[in-house]
Design a protein around this motif. Structure first.
Motif, PDB file in Angstrom:
ATOM      1  N   ALA A  20       6.031  46.113  96.913  1.00  0.00           N
ATOM      2  CA  ALA A  20       5.671  44.951  97.736  1.00  0.00           C
ATOM      3  C   ALA A  20       4.554  45.315  98.707  1.00  0.00           C
ATOM      4  N   SER A  21       4.625  46.509  99.277  1.00  0.00           N
ATOM      5  CA  SER A  21       3.587  46.967 100.193  1.00  0.00           C
ATOM      6  C   SER A  21       2.247  47.106  99.468  1.00  0.00           C
ATOM      7  N   ILE A  22       2.278  47.660  98.273  1.00  0.00           N
ATOM      8  CA  ILE A  22       1.055  47.810  97.477  1.00  0.00           C
ATOM      9  C   ILE A  22       0.466  46.440  97.149  1.00  0.00           C
ATOM     10  N   ARG A  23       1.318  45.499  96.736  1.00  0.00           N
ATOM     11  CA  ARG A  23       0.838  44.146  96.418  1.00  0.00           C
ATOM     12  C   ARG A  23       0.230  43.477  97.635  1.00  0.00           C
ATOM     13  N   THR A  24       0.816  43.679  98.795  1.00  0.00           N
ATOM     14  CA  THR A  24       0.293  43.076 100.023  1.00  0.00           C
ATOM     15  C   THR A  24      -1.058  43.670 100.392  1.00  0.00           C
ATOM     16  N   ILE A  25      -1.197  44.978 100.247  1.00  0.00           N
ATOM     17  CA  ILE A  25      -2.484  45.627 100.520  1.00  0.00           C
ATOM     18  C   ILE A  25      -3.552  45.109  99.564  1.00  0.00           C
ATOM     19  N   LEU A  26      -3.215  44.981  98.289  1.00  0.00           N
ATOM     20  CA  LEU A  26      -4.182  44.479  97.312  1.00  0.00           C
ATOM     21  C   LEU A  26      -4.548  43.019  97.598  1.00  0.00           C
ATOM     22  N   ALA A  27      -3.596  42.229  98.047  1.00  0.00           N
ATOM     23  CA  ALA A  27      -3.899  40.838  98.408  1.00  0.00           C
ATOM     24  C   ALA A  27      -4.828  40.787  99.616  1.00  0.00           C
ATOM     25  N   GLU A  29      -6.951  43.067 100.390  1.00  0.00           N
ATOM     26  CA  GLU A  29      -8.245  43.533  99.897  1.00  0.00           C
ATOM     27  C   GLU A  29      -8.991  42.410  99.174  1.00  0.00           C
ATOM     28  N   ARG A  30      -8.283  41.633  98.363  1.00  0.00           N
ATOM     29  CA  ARG A  30      -8.912  40.489  97.687  1.00  0.00           C
ATOM     30  C   ARG A  30      -9.420  39.474  98.698  1.00  0.00           C
ATOM     31  N   THR A  31      -8.651  39.250  99.755  1.00  0.00           N
ATOM     32  CA  THR A  31      -9.074  38.313 100.796  1.00  0.00           C
ATOM     33  C   THR A  31     -10.325  38.830 101.498  1.00  0.00           C
ATOM     34  N   LEU A  32     -10.367  40.118 101.796  1.00  0.00           N
ATOM     35  CA  LEU A  32     -11.550  40.705 102.427  1.00  0.00           C
ATOM     36  C   LEU A  32     -12.771  40.553 101.522  1.00  0.00           C
ATOM     37  N   LEU A  33     -12.604  40.784 100.232  1.00  0.00           N
ATOM     38  CA  LEU A  33     -13.722  40.644  99.313  1.00  0.00           C
ATOM     39  C   LEU A  33     -14.184  39.193  99.195  1.00  0.00           C
ATOM     40  N   GLY A  80     -22.351  33.317 108.405  1.00  0.00           N
ATOM     41  CA  GLY A  80     -21.916  34.312 107.430  1.00  0.00           C
ATOM     42  C   GLY A  80     -21.455  35.608 108.058  1.00  0.00           C
ATOM     43  N   THR A  81     -22.107  36.025 109.129  1.00  0.00           N
ATOM     44  CA  THR A  81     -21.833  37.342 109.712  1.00  0.00           C
ATOM     45  C   THR A  81     -20.582  37.358 110.586  1.00  0.00           C
ATOM     46  N   VAL A  82     -20.432  36.388 111.445  1.00  0.00           N
ATOM     47  CA  VAL A  82     -19.294  36.395 112.384  1.00  0.00           C
ATOM     48  C   VAL A  82     -17.948  36.289 111.658  1.00  0.00           C
ATOM     49  N   PRO A  83     -17.771  35.352 110.723  1.00  0.00           N
ATOM     50  CA  PRO A  83     -16.486  35.322 110.018  1.00  0.00           C
ATOM     51  C   PRO A  83     -16.198  36.587 109.213  1.00  0.00           C
ATOM     52  N   LEU A  84     -17.236  37.265 108.744  1.00  0.00           N
ATOM     53  CA  LEU A  84     -17.019  38.535 108.043  1.00  0.00           C
ATOM     54  C   LEU A  84     -16.405  39.555 108.995  1.00  0.00           C
ATOM     55  N   ALA A  85     -16.896  39.601 110.221  1.00  0.00           N
ATOM     56  CA  ALA A  85     -16.325  40.518 111.219  1.00  0.00           C
ATOM     57  C   ALA A  85     -14.861  40.163 111.491  1.00  0.00           C
ATOM     58  N   VAL A  86     -14.563  38.883 111.551  1.00  0.00           N
ATOM     59  CA  VAL A  86     -13.175  38.437 111.765  1.00  0.00           C
ATOM     60  C   VAL A  86     -12.314  38.830 110.568  1.00  0.00           C
ATOM     61  N   GLY A  87     -12.834  38.663 109.351  1.00  0.00           N
ATOM     62  CA  GLY A  87     -12.099  39.055 108.149  1.00  0.00           C
ATOM     63  C   GLY A  87     -11.838  40.547 108.089  1.00  0.00           C
ATOM     64  N   PRO A 102      -5.981  54.713 110.366  1.00  0.00           N
ATOM     65  CA  PRO A 102      -7.350  54.199 110.505  1.00  0.00           C
ATOM     66  C   PRO A 102      -8.363  54.865 109.584  1.00  0.00           C
ATOM     67  N   GLY A 103      -8.249  56.170 109.367  1.00  0.00           N
ATOM     68  CA  GLY A 103      -9.176  56.863 108.480  1.00  0.00           C
ATOM     69  C   GLY A 103      -9.069  56.377 107.041  1.00  0.00           C
ATOM     70  N   GLN A 104      -7.841  56.099 106.602  1.00  0.00           N
ATOM     71  CA  GLN A 104      -7.630  55.573 105.251  1.00  0.00           C
ATOM     72  C   GLN A 104      -8.230  54.172 105.115  1.00  0.00           C
ATOM     73  N   ILE A 105      -8.092  53.372 106.154  1.00  0.00           N
ATOM     74  CA  ILE A 105      -8.580  51.994 106.112  1.00  0.00           C
ATOM     75  C   ILE A 105     -10.099  51.982 106.043  1.00  0.00           C
ATOM     76  N   VAL A 106     -10.752  52.767 106.891  1.00  0.00           N
ATOM     77  CA  VAL A 106     -12.210  52.782 106.947  1.00  0.00           C
ATOM     78  C   VAL A 106     -12.801  53.329 105.648  1.00  0.00           C
ATOM     79  N   MET A 107     -12.109  54.250 105.000  1.00  0.00           N
ATOM     80  CA  MET A 107     -12.609  54.822 103.747  1.00  0.00           C
ATOM     81  C   MET A 107     -12.284  53.956 102.529  1.00  0.00           C
ATOM     82  N   ASN A 108     -11.585  52.847 102.721  1.00  0.00           N
ATOM     83  CA  ASN A 108     -11.311  51.915 101.635  1.00  0.00           C
ATOM     84  C   ASN A 108     -12.642  51.351 101.143  1.00  0.00           C
TER      85      ASN A 108
END
Length: 135
Positions: A20-27, A29-33, A80-87, A102-108
């Motif tokens: 469930a945690s993996i699925r949530t992270i992938l979701a 990530e899809r939202t960020l993309l 385009g830029t401001v909502p990307l920062a919010v996302g 934090p290091g894992q997140i930034v290296m994603n």
């Protein structure tokens, strides 16, 4: 069946909580993309509008005044830029809440791509605003 590797090197099935945690992270990530895709569309359309109207205003018979596209183009780049920062912030907080450091997140790769697009959007915005003529 999904498996995880223990410290002893033996493979064990992942628990439903881990899956469930993996699925949530992938979701997340899809939202960020999706934010990245939308931001790229707004930033590129705004920048293109500025450049096209700039070149049209340079003609001798053109009725377009110089700088006509700047307001709309800058607005689109901002939108385009401001909502990307919010996302990006939303993604960071969600994945951090799920236990990533934090290091894992930034290296994603998705987060890194979003960061690059954010920086490019900011540079293009200031390039037009202050007429740096970088592009």
């Amino acid at each position: 069946m999904a498996v995880s590797q223990s410290k002893a090197g033996l493979h064990q099935p992942l628990t439903s909580d881990e899956l469930a945690s993996i699925r949530t992270i992938l979701a997340a990530e899809r939202t960020l993309l999706a934010w990245v895709r939308t931001a790229m569309a707004f930033i590129s359309f705004g920048f293109a509008m500025i450049k096209v109207l700039e070149s049209m205003a340079g003609g001798t018979l053109s009725s377009i005044r110089p700088g006509a596209g700047n307001t709309i183009g800058l607005f689109l780049m901002f939108v385009g830029t401001v909502p990307l920062a919010v996302g990006m912030y939303q993604f960071y907080k969600m994945v951090q809440m799920l236990g990533q450091k934090p290091g894992q997140i930034v290296m994603n790769p998705s987060f890194f791509l979003a960061f690059i697009i954010l920086i490019l959007g900011v540079i293009l915005f200031f390039n037009v605003t202050f007429q740096w003529n970088l592009v």
